[in-house]
Design a protein around this motif. Sequence first.
Motif, mmCIF file in Angstrom:
data_model
loop_
_atom_site.group_PDB
_atom_site.id
_atom_site.type_symbol
_atom_site.label_atom_id
_atom_site.label_comp_id
_atom_site.label_asym_id
_atom_site.label_seq_id
_atom_site.Cartn_x
_atom_site.Cartn_y
_atom_site.Cartn_z
ATOM 1 N N GLY A 1 24.297 -26.032 44.014
ATOM 2 C CA GLY A 1 23.817 -24.659 43.657
ATOM 3 C C GLY A 1 24.710 -23.915 44.712
ATOM 4 N N VAL A 2 24.171 -22.728 45.074
ATOM 5 C CA VAL A 2 24.914 -21.664 46.030
ATOM 6 C C VAL A 2 25.161 -22.329 47.416
ATOM 7 C CG1 VAL A 2 22.703 -20.370 46.564
ATOM 8 C CG2 VAL A 2 25.009 -19.404 46.833
ATOM 9 N N ALA A 3 26.221 -22.128 48.008
ATOM 10 C CA ALA A 3 26.467 -22.660 49.333
ATOM 11 C C ALA A 3 26.840 -21.340 49.940
ATOM 12 C CB ALA A 3 27.884 -23.598 49.335
ATOM 13 N N ALA A 4 26.050 -20.651 50.835
ATOM 14 C CA ALA A 4 26.363 -19.543 51.324
ATOM 15 C C ALA A 4 26.596 -19.620 52.913
ATOM 16 C CB ALA A 4 25.325 -18.555 50.913
ATOM 17 N N GLY A 5 27.436 -18.676 53.732
ATOM 18 C CA GLY A 5 27.312 -18.668 55.103
ATOM 19 C C GLY A 5 27.789 -19.988 55.527
ATOM 20 N N ALA A 6 27.225 -20.440 56.557
ATOM 21 C CA ALA A 6 27.272 -21.777 57.103
ATOM 22 C C ALA A 6 26.873 -22.909 55.904
ATOM 23 C CB ALA A 6 26.322 -22.018 58.299
ATOM 24 N N GLY A 7 26.157 -22.711 55.127
ATOM 25 C CA GLY A 7 26.237 -23.583 53.968
ATOM 26 C C GLY A 7 27.570 -23.776 53.178
ATOM 27 N N ALA A 8 28.409 -22.574 53.181
ATOM 28 C CA ALA A 8 29.646 -22.991 52.596
ATOM 29 C C ALA A 8 30.416 -23.665 53.501
ATOM 30 C CB ALA A 8 30.467 -21.404 52.319
ATOM 31 N N SER A 9 30.157 -23.422 54.732
ATOM 32 C CA SER A 9 31.062 -24.130 55.886
ATOM 33 C C SER A 9 30.895 -25.626 55.896
ATOM 34 C CB SER A 9 30.907 -23.633 57.398
ATOM 35 O OG SER A 9 30.908 -22.152 57.457
ATOM 36 N N LEU A 10 29.408 -25.986 55.615
ATOM 37 C CA LEU A 10 29.078 -27.375 55.559
ATOM 38 C C LEU A 10 29.904 -27.957 54.479
ATOM 39 C CD1 LEU A 10 25.387 -27.878 55.954
ATOM 40 C CD2 LEU A 10 27.054 -28.328 57.636
ATOM 41 N N ALA A 11 30.035 -27.157 53.266
ATOM 42 C CA ALA A 11 30.519 -27.587 52.108
ATOM 43 C C ALA A 11 31.915 -27.938 52.486
ATOM 44 C CB ALA A 11 30.462 -26.707 50.916
#
Length: 269
Positions: free
Chosen positions: A115-125
């Motif tokens: 699902g959505v990867a935002a902020g540091a969540g995008a960085s983790l991805a």
Amino acid sequence: MPDDPAAAGVAHPTVRSEIDGGIATITLDRPEALNALTIPMKTELLAAFRSIARDRTVRAVVLTGAGRAFCAGQDLKERLEPDPTPLAVELRERYNPIIRAMRALPQPIVGAINGVAAGAGASLAFACDLRIAADGASFVLAFGRIGLVPDSGATWFLPRLVGPAKAAELALLGSTVSAVDAERLGIVVKVVAADELPDEARAIATRLTELAPLALAHTKRALERSWSVGLDDALEDEAYRQGIAGASADHAEGLAAFLDKRPPRFTGE
Ligand code: T3D
């Protein structure tokens, strides 16, 4: 902060780690907050990667999120609690060690972006070695919307994934990238229906478990190192790593299996 979540006083783990068939699946598990990262969660995630790094039975890792999001980045409600850790300290002490642990991990990491990867969540991805996305997934560098700078490696990974011009657009405008656009840009290797994502991610991870672990670890390091050196140094680095891989039992096994016309049985030796 202790590595051990139990020692950190975590009653209900927010990161699940399960090992099956040589694949470690790490699941960010705070679906009610879109898996936004709290201090205990970051502690658990780092501990999970450190544990896997020591486990020679693990040949590949899948990183995913529970519920409808991959990860919404820093838990913003936690930031509003009294006396929050200064941001630079939070990054140096909690986020950056996770990103470093992911990149230093000998095993490849498949991001199953559900699902959505935002902020540091995008960085983790972005810190995963490969990414596969559900059709409803998206990536958004949401930092600018709250007056922050992209962090946790976003400014390093993104230009390498999509090139400098697109990286500037995504980082400055904070535009949302759909799964389909992420595939077109090369951020993800494949987009699949949401209900197929776990099996598809596992299939990629299984292919990785069938390859020689030592060679994969050196391939991961050589690819990363190539960004900071010239061709001469990269050629020498390849020669160095090939010297190690070429002397391994797995290389001998690979040759024997080729001649015997059978699948190789790699041990990581
Ligand atoms: O320590 C430091 O701060 C330094 C490190 C910083 C690194 C960072 O990650 S900074 C960036 C932090 N993340 C964001 O700014 C993203 C914030 N979230 C969003 O923009 C949106 O929620 C999403 C685009 C991710 C998803 O939108 P949508 O419409 O699908 O869901 P929603 O309705 O906004 O959120 C659903 C729930 O999750 C909602 O809770 P509620 O109202 O139902 O109780 C929302 O508050 C919660 N949630 C979403 N993101 C976060 C969050 N709760 C806490 N922290 C979040 N980041």
